[in-house]
Scaffold this active site. Structure first.
Site, mmCIF file in Angstrom:
data_model
loop_
_atom_site.group_PDB
_atom_site.id
_atom_site.type_symbol
_atom_site.label_atom_id
_atom_site.label_comp_id
_atom_site.label_asym_id
_atom_site.label_seq_id
_atom_site.Cartn_x
_atom_site.Cartn_y
_atom_site.Cartn_z
ATOM 1 N N CYS A 1 1.404 -3.514 0.395
ATOM 2 C CA CYS A 1 0.926 -4.717 1.099
ATOM 3 C C CYS A 1 -0.596 -4.688 1.254
ATOM 4 O O CYS A 1 -1.147 -5.342 2.142
ATOM 5 C CB CYS A 1 1.589 -4.854 2.463
ATOM 6 N N ARG B 1 1.995 3.326 -10.689
ATOM 7 C CA ARG B 1 1.064 3.952 -9.735
ATOM 8 C C ARG B 1 -0.060 4.693 -10.438
ATOM 9 O O ARG B 1 0.095 5.150 -11.564
ATOM 10 C CB ARG B 1 1.844 4.961 -8.877
ATOM 11 N N HIS C 1 1.639 5.396 9.413
ATOM 12 C CA HIS C 1 1.497 4.877 8.050
ATOM 13 C C HIS C 1 0.310 3.915 8.034
ATOM 14 O O HIS C 1 0.481 2.698 8.011
ATOM 15 C CB HIS C 1 2.808 4.149 7.690
ATOM 16 N N ASP D 1 -3.484 5.591 3.309
ATOM 17 C CA ASP D 1 -2.027 5.530 3.519
ATOM 18 C C ASP D 1 -1.536 6.148 4.826
ATOM 19 O O ASP D 1 -0.595 5.651 5.404
ATOM 20 C CB ASP D 1 -1.314 6.214 2.342
ATOM 21 N N ARG E 1 10.623 4.835 -4.288
ATOM 22 C CA ARG E 1 11.360 5.541 -3.238
ATOM 23 C C ARG E 1 12.787 4.996 -3.158
ATOM 24 O O ARG E 1 13.045 3.850 -3.523
ATOM 25 C CB ARG E 1 10.677 5.363 -1.877
ATOM 26 N N SER F 1 4.421 -0.475 2.536
ATOM 27 C CA SER F 1 4.039 -0.083 1.183
ATOM 28 C C SER F 1 3.812 -1.315 0.314
ATOM 29 O O SER F 1 4.558 -2.286 0.404
ATOM 30 C CB SER F 1 5.158 0.752 0.550
ATOM 31 N N TYR G 1 10.001 11.065 -8.648
ATOM 32 C CA TYR G 1 9.027 10.004 -8.412
ATOM 33 C C TYR G 1 8.319 10.068 -7.056
ATOM 34 O O TYR G 1 8.969 10.184 -6.017
ATOM 35 C CB TYR G 1 9.691 8.637 -8.556
ATOM 36 N N LYS H 1 5.181 11.210 2.166
ATOM 37 C CA LYS H 1 6.031 10.503 3.126
ATOM 38 C C LYS H 1 6.931 11.472 3.898
ATOM 39 O O LYS H 1 7.177 11.284 5.090
ATOM 40 C CB LYS H 1 6.894 9.476 2.406
#
Ligand code: SAT
Ligand code: MN
Length: 596
Positions: A265, A380, A241, A288, A71, A263, A212, A221
């Site tokens: 974590c 990812r 989130h 998420d 991002r 993100s 991406y 998001k």
């Protein structure tokens, strides 16, 4: 030029206007079918963009442009007419100005390409908690990822034909093809031309220049967090989130837990944990995002608006997250991993020894002697949630699951103990509002810097963060004594030598168990200046050979270090000016009094 005649006036008009601006070669309406997915993948394999993986049925690997790996928070905009409404934590341009700049970029940007129209639902199709979006994109990679991450298809088109509302999401990779020009394997625009823009007052998303993940899969998001958070505030619900999991204790009582972590974590790992304590069972609802509404019984109900996982690959292994490993055996997309000589993906910390040779995420030869990592740190996987062996049977229940516990947290090598319970709702909101974490590779920028990331929403809140804090208080007032209990955790404590103090992963169930027993009133908590902590005998440590000094360190409240945090929290609060709720200021005063 188009394969579908849409009966939703507003939608067909928007598609036509977009086509005349972006000038694609053709327009294709997606039906979400397997045939469509297979056809697009076959095209991308033929063009060299996708590599089929010999070792995993129906799996494909993509290598992004080295500049397009995460991002781009610096190029993400929340655009209200009045900058004050975007608040101090969001980048801002006035809507007119931003639209003029972007319209210039969109002009002819899809030349030589197909324009895909993707009707999708965030949340189970038809659920009262769900929202419909339509993404227009010129990237077939985006279409295939959207197939996995959202619900694409006929059911949604039918609703749209009946006149359902939708959120328009416009995306272009920003790389038109001149006649005869050969396409690259990951076309995109340079960083200074990337824009990820949100117009919350119009429920509108415009994204340009990146292919991406969070920049391009606009349901995630952009819609489900930035736009949805603004809608949720207006409509009195919450878009967060957060992972969602169900924990069942040996007596069969179910607890539903959501957790907000920045993100990269460990949300995916926690959402799919295998408890190491006997008799406890975990099931995954989402990894998420949580959309939550107050139900008829006054409790808070959560749905996962997504249909897949877009998880961080490096570090994922049978040791750390076996359920994720089993979720990505087939029908998955991989991005920026390394490729082994056997034709499988590989990344750092996958099980077993590293391969003797691989091709790294940039397409270069790699061996264990290489000085650089083989997979990008933000590589990812995209996998259907239904493939998770412990997906909760109720994960698509239209009314959602009732939430008992909220967890906040982040990466902190020091200061913050393993777990703390808030004294009450206001203190819990304070914990969320002051959450801090070391930055990760999920954003383009420095890694490892400590930053305040309130509610893990810093990059995702679609309006003024001070008003967002107030919204949390308002929700708490409405929930009253039915509000979830709030906890703060830190799995990431390190010794002075840099070693992990806590094993994490499945052993995090020990901490979750304490939370559940707190909810049931079965165990005590020790009052400390920062909140309630478990007494060491109340944490189930059976079968875990953790040195006593580790546990002592993990449960220690270092008042000195906490006092040193106060000025930073005060500075953090000052940013929000007169939109900082007085109740947060009061919490800070009370904390500082308790710290003495
Ligand atoms: O790229 S995403 O935004 O989808 C992943 C993340 O940063 O959480
Ligand atoms: Mn995330």
């Amino acid at each position: 030029m188009s394969n579908y005649q849409c009966r939703n006036q507003k939608l067909s008009q928007w598609v036509q206007e977009t086509a005349s601006l972006c000038k694609p070669e053709s327009i294709y309406w997606c039906d979400g079918s397997k045939q469509e997915y297979d056809r697009l993948m076959a095209q991308m394999v033929a063009s060299g963009m996708a590599l089929p993986l010999k070792k995993r049925p129906n799996c494909f690997h993509f290598r992004s442009d080295p500049s397009d790996v995460a991002r781009v928070e610096d190029r993400t905009y929340i655009s209200y007419p009045d900058q004050a409404d975007a608040g101090p934590t969001n980048n801002w341009f006035a809507p007119d100005e931003l639209k003029a700049t972007m319209a210039g970029l969109y002009q002819g940007c899809m030349r030589g390409r197909t324009m895909y129209v993707i009707p999708f639902s965030m949340g189970p199709v038809g659920s009262k908690l769900s929202k419909i979006g339509v993404e227009i994109t010129d990237s077939p990679y985006v279409v295939c990822n959207m197939h996995i991450m959202t619900r694409v298809g006929d059911g949604v088109l039918d609703l749209l034909d009946q006149g359902a509302e939708f959120i328009p999401c416009l995306h272009s990779i920003g790389a038109p093809l001149e006649p005869g020009q050969k396409d690259g394997s990951w076309p995109c625009a340079p960083i200074e031309k990337k824009y990820i823009s949100h117009f919350p007052e119009e429920n509108l998303i415009w994204s340009y220049g990146s292919g991406y993940g969070g920049n391009a899969l606009l349901g995630k998001k952009c819609l489900a967090l930035r736009i949805a958070s603004a809608v949720a505030r207006r409509e009195g619900w919450m878009a967060e989130h957060m992972l969602i999991l169900r924990l069942t204790n040996p007596e069969g009582r179910q607890f539903h837990i959501t957790g907000a972590f920045p993100s990269a974590c460990g949300k995916t790992n926690l959402a799919m944990l295998l408890p190491t304590i006997p008799g406890w069972k975990c099931e995954c609802v989402g990894d998420d995002i949580a959309w939550m509404r107050i139900g008829p019984d006054g409790r808070l109900y959560a749905i996962n608006p997504e249909a897949g996982f877009f998880g961080v690959a490096p570090g994922t292994s049978y040791a750390s997250n076996p359920m994720a490993m089993d979720s990505i055996k087939e029908n998955s997309i991989f991005t920026n991993c390394a490729i082994t000589d056997e034709g499988d993906v590989w990344w750092e910390l996958m099980d077993g020894p590293p391969p003797a040779h691989a091709v790294d995420w940039k397409g270069r030869d790699w061996t264990p002697a290489s000085t650089e990592v083989a997979a990008h740190a933000n590589a990812r996987f995209t996998a259907p949630a239904s493939q998770c062996p412990i997906i909760c049977p109720d994960w698509e229940k239209p009314e959602g699951v009732p939430i008992d516990i909220f967890i906040f947290g982040g990466r902190r090598a020091s200061v913050v103990p393993l777990v703390t319970e808030a004294y009450g709702w206001d203190h819990g909101v304070f914990m969320g509002a002051t959450a801090a974490s070391e930055t990760t590779a999920a954003n383009i920028g420095a890694v490892g810097n400590l930053r305040r990331d309130p509610f893990a929403m810093l990059p995702f809140c679609g309006y003024h963060m001070g008003d967002y804090f107030q919204h949390w208080f308002n929700m708490g007032d409405r929930l009253g004594n039915k509000a979830p209990r709030v906890f703060y955790v830190n799995w990431f404590r390190k010794t002075a030598e840099g070693k992990w103090l806590w094993p994490g992963f499945g052993d995090n169930s020990r901490v979750l168990k304490w939370m559940c027993e707190r909810v049931e009133g079965k165990v005590g908590g020790a009052e400390t200046p920062i909140g309630l902590l478990p007494l060491s005998q109340d944490l189930d440590m059976q079968g875990l050979n953790l040195p006593a000094e580790n546990l002592a360190e993990l449960l220690k409240v270092d008042t000195e270090a906490w006092r040193a945090e106060l000025p930073d929290i005060a500075k953090h609060f000052q940013k929000f000016g007169d939109r900082l709720p007085a109740r947060l200021q009061r919490q800070l005063e009370e904390l500082s009094k308790r710290l003495g």
